[in-house]
Design a protein around this motif. Structure first.
Motif, PDB file in Angstrom:
ATOM      1  N   GLY A 371       7.437  -1.920  23.498  1.00  0.00           N
ATOM      2  CA  GLY A 371       8.480  -2.509  24.512  1.00  0.00           C
ATOM      3  C   GLY A 371       9.671  -1.802  24.925  1.00  0.00           C
ATOM      4  N   SER A 372      10.462  -1.697  23.908  1.00  0.00           N
ATOM      5  CA  SER A 372      11.583  -0.703  24.312  1.00  0.00           C
ATOM      6  C   SER A 372      11.301   0.728  24.023  1.00  0.00           C
ATOM      7  CB  SER A 372      12.786  -1.199  23.482  1.00  0.00           C
ATOM      8  OG  SER A 372      12.241  -1.849  22.348  1.00  0.00           O
ATOM      9  N   GLY A 373      10.010   1.253  23.318  1.00  0.00           N
ATOM     10  CA  GLY A 373       9.721   2.400  23.042  1.00  0.00           C
ATOM     11  C   GLY A 373       8.364   2.649  22.874  1.00  0.00           C
ATOM     12  N   PRO A 374       7.904   3.827  22.572  1.00  0.00           N
ATOM     13  CA  PRO A 374       6.508   4.025  22.628  1.00  0.00           C
ATOM     14  C   PRO A 374       6.137   3.109  21.202  1.00  0.00           C
ATOM     15  CG  PRO A 374       7.639   5.985  21.792  1.00  0.00           C
ATOM     16  CD  PRO A 374       8.678   5.126  22.397  1.00  0.00           C
ATOM     17  N   ASN A 375       5.005   2.587  21.079  1.00  0.00           N
ATOM     18  CA  ASN A 375       4.412   1.831  20.128  1.00  0.00           C
ATOM     19  C   ASN A 375       4.099   2.537  18.786  1.00  0.00           C
ATOM     20  OD1 ASN A 375       3.594  -0.175  18.519  1.00  0.00           O
ATOM     21  ND2 ASN A 375       1.965  -0.957  19.593  1.00  0.00           N
ATOM     22  N   LEU A 376       4.628   2.483  17.869  1.00  0.00           N
ATOM     23  CA  LEU A 376       4.202   3.212  16.770  1.00  0.00           C
ATOM     24  C   LEU A 376       4.360   2.335  15.490  1.00  0.00           C
ATOM     25  CD1 LEU A 376       3.658   6.120  15.544  1.00  0.00           C
ATOM     26  CD2 LEU A 376       6.212   6.620  15.308  1.00  0.00           C
ATOM     27  N   THR A 377       5.610   1.790  15.323  1.00  0.00           N
ATOM     28  CA  THR A 377       5.908   0.790  14.000  1.00  0.00           C
ATOM     29  C   THR A 377       5.503  -0.621  14.237  1.00  0.00           C
ATOM     30  OG1 THR A 377       8.026   0.900  14.730  1.00  0.00           O
ATOM     31  CG2 THR A 377       7.436   2.804  13.479  1.00  0.00           C
ATOM     32  N   ASN A 378       5.235  -0.938  15.218  1.00  0.00           N
ATOM     33  CA  ASN A 378       5.018  -2.354  15.712  1.00  0.00           C
ATOM     34  C   ASN A 378       6.261  -3.206  15.620  1.00  0.00           C
ATOM     35  OD1 ASN A 378       3.178  -4.104  16.229  1.00  0.00           O
ATOM     36  ND2 ASN A 378       2.500  -4.419  14.301  1.00  0.00           N
ATOM     37  N   GLY A 379       7.483  -2.549  15.639  1.00  0.00           N
ATOM     38  CA  GLY A 379       8.650  -3.207  15.892  1.00  0.00           C
ATOM     39  C   GLY A 379       9.069  -3.912  14.638  1.00  0.00           C
ATOM     40  N   PRO A 380       9.824  -5.088  14.832  1.00  0.00           N
ATOM     41  CA  PRO A 380      10.186  -5.832  13.716  1.00  0.00           C
ATOM     42  C   PRO A 380       9.238  -6.741  12.922  1.00  0.00           C
ATOM     43  CG  PRO A 380      10.620  -6.983  15.831  1.00  0.00           C
ATOM     44  CD  PRO A 380      10.251  -5.586  16.252  1.00  0.00           C
ATOM     45  N   ASN A 381       8.035  -6.670  13.530  1.00  0.00           N
ATOM     46  CA  ASN A 381       6.672  -7.327  12.819  1.00  0.00           C
ATOM     47  C   ASN A 381       6.246  -6.352  11.781  1.00  0.00           C
ATOM     48  OD1 ASN A 381       6.805  -9.659  14.396  1.00  0.00           O
ATOM     49  ND2 ASN A 381       5.568  -8.627  15.882  1.00  0.00           N
ATOM     50  N   GLY A 382       6.626  -5.205  12.067  1.00  0.00           N
ATOM     51  CA  GLY A 382       5.976  -3.897  10.896  1.00  0.00           C
ATOM     52  C   GLY A 382       4.714  -3.881  10.754  1.00  0.00           C
ATOM     53  N   ILE A 383       4.099  -3.169   9.974  1.00  0.00           N
ATOM     54  CA  ILE A 383       2.863  -2.852   9.729  1.00  0.00           C
ATOM     55  C   ILE A 383       2.378  -3.877   8.363  1.00  0.00           C
ATOM     56  CG2 ILE A 383       1.120  -1.376   9.186  1.00  0.00           C
ATOM     57  CD1 ILE A 383       3.015   0.643  10.172  1.00  0.00           C
ATOM     58  N   SER A 384       1.607  -4.667   8.970  1.00  0.00           N
ATOM     59  CA  SER A 384       1.377  -5.713   7.705  1.00  0.00           C
ATOM     60  C   SER A 384      -0.344  -5.526   7.305  1.00  0.00           C
ATOM     61  CB  SER A 384       1.565  -6.999   7.868  1.00  0.00           C
ATOM     62  OG  SER A 384       0.954  -7.282   9.149  1.00  0.00           O
ATOM     63  N   GLN A 385      -0.755  -6.188   6.261  1.00  0.00           N
ATOM     64  CA  GLN A 385      -2.078  -6.221   5.742  1.00  0.00           C
ATOM     65  C   GLN A 385      -2.444  -4.788   5.459  1.00  0.00           C
ATOM     66  OE1 GLN A 385      -4.844  -8.223   7.894  1.00  0.00           O
ATOM     67  NE2 GLN A 385      -3.621  -9.944   8.341  1.00  0.00           N
ATOM     68  N   ILE A 386      -1.536  -4.171   4.642  1.00  0.00           N
ATOM     69  CA  ILE A 386      -1.871  -2.829   3.937  1.00  0.00           C
ATOM     70  C   ILE A 386      -2.827  -2.905   3.141  1.00  0.00           C
ATOM     71  CG2 ILE A 386      -0.953  -0.725   3.083  1.00  0.00           C
ATOM     72  CD1 ILE A 386       1.702  -1.565   4.525  1.00  0.00           C
ATOM     73  N   PRO A 387      -4.046  -2.264   3.047  1.00  0.00           N
ATOM     74  CA  PRO A 387      -5.053  -2.455   2.109  1.00  0.00           C
ATOM     75  C   PRO A 387      -4.497  -1.926   0.632  1.00  0.00           C
ATOM     76  CG  PRO A 387      -5.802  -0.645   3.358  1.00  0.00           C
ATOM     77  CD  PRO A 387      -4.620  -1.292   4.148  1.00  0.00           C
ATOM     78  N   ASP A 388      -5.387  -2.215  -0.254  1.00  0.00           N
ATOM     79  CA  ASP A 388      -4.992  -1.735  -1.613  1.00  0.00           C
ATOM     80  C   ASP A 388      -5.446  -0.300  -1.752  1.00  0.00           C
ATOM     81  OD1 ASP A 388      -3.467  -3.717  -3.218  1.00  0.00           O
ATOM     82  OD2 ASP A 388      -4.909  -5.009  -2.842  1.00  0.00           O
ATOM     83  N   LEU A 389      -4.675   0.330  -2.709  1.00  0.00           N
ATOM     84  CA  LEU A 389      -5.139   1.722  -2.894  1.00  0.00           C
ATOM     85  C   LEU A 389      -6.527   1.632  -3.754  1.00  0.00           C
ATOM     86  CD1 LEU A 389      -1.732   3.277  -3.680  1.00  0.00           C
ATOM     87  CD2 LEU A 389      -3.263   3.889  -1.894  1.00  0.00           C
TER      88      LEU A 389
END
Lengths: 594, 330
Positions: A371-389
């Motif tokens: 919205g206010s910039g290129p979409n890279l980090t998904n803003g305040p929602n962050g990046i969720s559901q990171i799979p386990d290593l």
């Protein structure tokens, strides 16, 4: 190690204690009180099992009573050592009465704190069973007795300080020295396991433990045991380090709940980040107030290539080693980008600029949402559901049975973090004890003189900054996976929950700048205490402040003092004055001049 | 003004000028130091000696002029100057207080070793070899200044005189061709000063040229082959000890010039007359005033007289000095 204590105390015997009692009677009073305290822990202290730990049972001690029992036993040991009983002399090599007083006070503090907590929690003194009253009186006796024993003077310092010139320990065979190190490490593991195992609801028990550990270790310190132990440790450095890591490996096996392993994993993450910050702050003397941003860079970098469907590059999933390298690399690049323009500044200016950059990072990732910039980090929602290593086919998300115990998800991450911690400790030690490490310390001590010695200040500082940043990035990659998601909010300067720059800095300063064990210890204390004392959560920052002020007043070098290791067992008779003896002011003045 | 043009100049400073805003601290100073020479730099307080030093070592960027070492012009960066081969000590001791004596000297070796972060982390054989060699060299230097038995002490715990020596050892560790000493004997007792003198000669014999700032004239004139006098930022005179000692302008710079028309003469004559009168008349009223007058005059005494005083008082001063340094060390 069997120094007779009665002989050494004899010359001080003219000095009377504060309480006017004859010394033999006082000594007896301590011993009797200690025995009575131990006995009282087997009684019921209250009738209501609502109080944490259930202190209602007559017959065996529970919860806080166990702690009182340990404190009573410590007091008894020191009372007996005061009688010069053979085989106990090693307990008090310094030969003063201060450890007796401190041990007695630890029992007193635990018991009286319990009694007050019972009355407060359950509403009134009526909730105390006679057992609690017995315990309260019994624990007061040794304090009175110990105050009647001769001390070098009247001031508080004379009652708690370690006497100078602890005699050198009698030479022990090497295996016995190693055994002592192993036992001490095991004791540390027991205390840590007990502390982390305290139910989150039972703040009372945890406070009791803190009181016991605080005064108990002060007693051991005043006795001179810490000094001797440091000496042993320095002599068997490799062995001691191995013992500590072994203890940390054993830790997950002692835990039935995976939650505690989670605490352990987080402690290690923040501990290693604090260790990275220690290179910047402790060794090089650059005050970095935005350090948490590098943890964030590492975490975001790892999250982006983790294969999470919320990642901008959701198709990309790289193996952990690659993710770790990407995280480190990204942090390194950011470290250089931020460091290159700012490291020409000194002191306060650098602090302010790094504070600004730390905030810029958080605000930027907050706004890179499309919205206010290129979409890279998904803003305040962050990046969720990171799979386990998954490392070499070993899925860290699943529980595994190892040696008959189930090691859960967080236990797996704890093991991974242990490997990373070992690596970072190795990097820290090797870097610190080399040409580059010496030039960092030289810059911390006096930058003008360091440059006049041919050190390229900017270059060397940039290396420290970049190395610190990449270590934080490495920890950040694991941080992203342990917490399932990465959001911008924790990466701020000061906040209620770690990680934030203030937390990391407090861990370094509290633990001891320039040491390896200091930041690890500081991070565990600062992480565990708010975790276990849930009522403190809102006051966490306030607590940091108070703790730091108290520390700066009473122990400015931090919990783990950074003395050059050789000095500690170097009998030169030189005075090793702690930091306040430094001609800091003159250094400042001369800097202004040149 | 240069007296001799030697075949191999180590340091050549020409037209060095340093201005701080409107203040010109150093104005157009030329200085040459030849190999194997000890050159002194003296001048009253505020003459710009240390500023000139800072210009030489790159701590300040001179407003005008250039400094060259063995024919190459020096860049105005302290670490590059040290790398080129000029090492220095500081007027107010600037050791790394919380490092050990040995580590201080090892830091001095920085420019003569190459091991970076990677070799420190990997600890290959090259790293160990270089580290061992550095240590060996550092211990040699500590032996040279007589501090090898204190290698593991923290620098801040050393007595004052030893801190001064350690600073010299740290500077020598960078294997310089020219050593700049900024008041190496400040605050030392006569014995320590003499020891320093011998140390500086020993350094010269190692083939290192020395440029030294000092206020102790006996020290300077014993030590130096040539002496340069700075006065209000400008070079006043340069020459051998005898030339400088005999130069009227130098005496004037240190003691002040007599006023035009000698306004003090009348008073002196008066006092002398009064004294003569007092001697003549046994119990005259002036007798009370007469002894006071010479006492007033005493502070204007020559510096030689003062140093003489210090010299005669030296046995006691030594003893005091010793106890004082011991006291300082604690």
């Amino acid at each position: 190690m069997t120094t007779s204590t009665t002989k050494t105390t004899a010359p001080a015997a003219e000095q009377r204690g504060i309480v006017p009692l004859p010394a033999p009677f006082a000594r007896l009073l301590v011993a009797v009180g200690a025995v009575a305290t131990i006995a009282s822990t087997f009684l019921a202290w209250t009738w209501d099992s609502e109080f944490p730990g259930d202190l209602t049972v007559t017959g065996y001690p529970a919860g806080l009573q166990t702690l009182a029992l340990v404190a009573g036993a410590l007091t008894l040991l020191y009372a007996l050592a005061g009688y010069g009983i053979r085989g106990l002399g090693w307990l008090n090599p310094g030969g003063s009465n201060n450890p007796v007083l401190l041990a007695a006070f630890s029992a007193f503090a635990v018991v009286w704190y319990t009694a007050i907590a019972i009355s407060y929690d359950l509403g009134g003194l009526a909730n105390l069973e006679p057992g609690a009253v017995v315990a309260a009186v019994a624990s007061l006796l040794p304090v009175v007795g110990a105050l009647a024993l001769p001390h070098p003077g009247r001031s508080l310092r004379d009652h708690i300080a370690k006497p100078d010139g602890i005699p050198a320990a009698a030479p022990l065979p090497s295996w016995a020295q190693r055994l002592i190190i192993s036992l001490a490490t095991a004791l540390g593991l027991v205390v840590f396991t007990y502390g982390i195992g305290v139910n989150d609801e039972e703040s009372e028990t945890f406070i009791g433990l803190l009181l016991l550990v605080l005064f108990g270790s002060m007693a051991l310190f005043a006795a001179g045991l810490f000094e001797r132990f440091t000496e042993l440790n320095a002599r068997h450095k490799g062995f001691a380090t191995t013992a500590v890591f072994l203890a940390a490996v054993i830790f997950p096996f002692t835990q039935s709940e995976d939650h505690n392993a989670n605490l352990g994993a987080n402690i290690l993450i923040f501990g290693t980040v604090a260790l990275g910050l220690n290179i910047v702050v402790g060794l090089t003397g650059l005050l970095d107030l935005g350090y948490v941003a590098f943890l964030g860079v590492g975490a975001y970098a790892a999250a982006l290539v983790s294969g999470s469907e919320f990642s901008r590059f959701s198709g990309v999933q790289v193996p952990f080693w690659a993710a770790a390298l990407i995280g480190m690399g990204a942090s390194l690049v950011f470290g250089v980008i931020i460091g290159a323009p700012t490291l020409r500044l000194r002191g306060d200016y650098l602090a302010i600029v790094t504070l600004g950059f730390g905030e810029i990072f958080r605000i930027t990732v907050n706004n890179l949402d499309g919205g206010s910039g290129p979409n890279l980090t998904n803003g305040p929602n962050g990046i969720s559901q990171i799979p386990d290593l998954e490392i070499f086919g070993f899925n860290l998300g699943a529980a595994h049975d190892i040696a008959g115990r189930t090691i859960g998800r967080f236990g797996n991450y704890l093991f991974l973090m242990l490997l990373i911690t070992a690596l970072i400790v190795l990097v820290f030690n090797r870097a610190a004890n080399s040409r580059i490490g010496r030039s960092w310390i030289a810059i911390r001590e006096d930058e003008t003189a360091a440059t006049a010695m041919g050190i390229n200040g900017f270059r060397v500082k940039l290396i420290a900054f970049a190395l610190g940043a990449s270590l934080a990035g490495l920890a950040g990659t694991v941080f992203a996976h342990v917490n399932y998601s990465v959001v911008p909010s924790p990466f701020q300067f000061a906040g209620a929950a770690p990680p934030n720059s203030a937390f990391l800095l407090a861990a370094v300063v509290l633990g001891g700048m320039g040491t390896v064990s200091g930041p690890l210890l500081g991070a565990s204390l600062l992480y565990l205490i708010p975790e276990k004392l849930s009522f403190l959560k809102e006051y966490e920052l306030f607590g940091f402040g108070v703790a730091l002020i108290l520390l700066m007043r009473f122990r400015p070098e931090g919990i783990v003092a950074n003395r050059r290791s050789q000095l500690e067992f170097h009998e030169t008779g030189q005075l090793d004055v702690p930091e306040q003896g430094l001609p800091d002011t003159t250094v400042g003045v001369t800097k202004a001049e040149a | 003004m240069t007296t001799t043009i030697a075949p191999s100049p180590v340091l050549e400073a020409s037209g060095v000028t340093m201005r701080f805003g409107g203040l010109t601290a150093v104005r157009n100073v030329d200085l040459t130091v030849n190999s194997g020479e000890i050159v002194g730099l003296i001048g009253p307080n505020g003459a710009g000696k240390t500023t000139f030093f800072n210009c030489l070592t790159g701590l300040y960027v001179p407003t005008e002029g250039k400094v060259s070492y063995k024919g190459t012009v020096l860049p105005p960066k302290p670490h590059l100057v040290t790398q080129a081969g000029i090492a220095r000590t500081f007027q107010n001791i600037r050791l790394f207080a919380n490092m050990t004596v040995l580590e201080n000297v090892l830091v001095g070796r920085h420019t003569r070793t190459k091991e970076g972060l990677w070799s420190a982390l990997l600890r290959g054989p090259g790293f160990k070899k270089a580290e061992a060699k550095s240590r060996e060299r550092a211990m040699e230097l500590l032996e040279f200044i007589g501090l090898q038995h204190k290698a593991d002490h923290l620098a801040r715990n050393l007595p004052y005189g030893e801190q001064r020596k350690l600073e010299i050892a740290r500077a020598l560790a960078s294997e310089p061709g020219l050593l700049l000493l900024d008041e190496p004997t400040a605050g030392m007792n006569p014995q320590e000063t003499r020891a320093t003198e011998e140390l500086v000669f020993a350094i010269r014999d190692m083939g290192i040229a020395v440029l030294v700032i000092e206020h102790d004239m006996r020290f300077i004139f014993n030590l130096c082959d040539r002496v340069t006098v700075l006065m209000q930022g400008e070079k006043l005179v340069e020459g051998t000890s005898d030339v400088v000692q005999g130069d009227e302008r130098v005496i004037a710079a240190y003691l002040g010039e007599p006023f035009e028309g000698a306004p003090g003469d009348e008073e002196v004559a008066e006092v002398e007359a009064a004294a003569a009168a007092a001697e003549g008349a046994d119990a005259s009223p002036e007798a009370g005033d007469a002894p006071a007058a010479p006492a007033d005059e005493a502070p204007a005494g020559t510096p030689e007289a003062e140093t003489e005083d210090a010299e005669t008082a030296s046995p006691e001063a030594d003893a005091q000095g010793k106890t004082r340094t011991e006291g300082d060390s604690q």
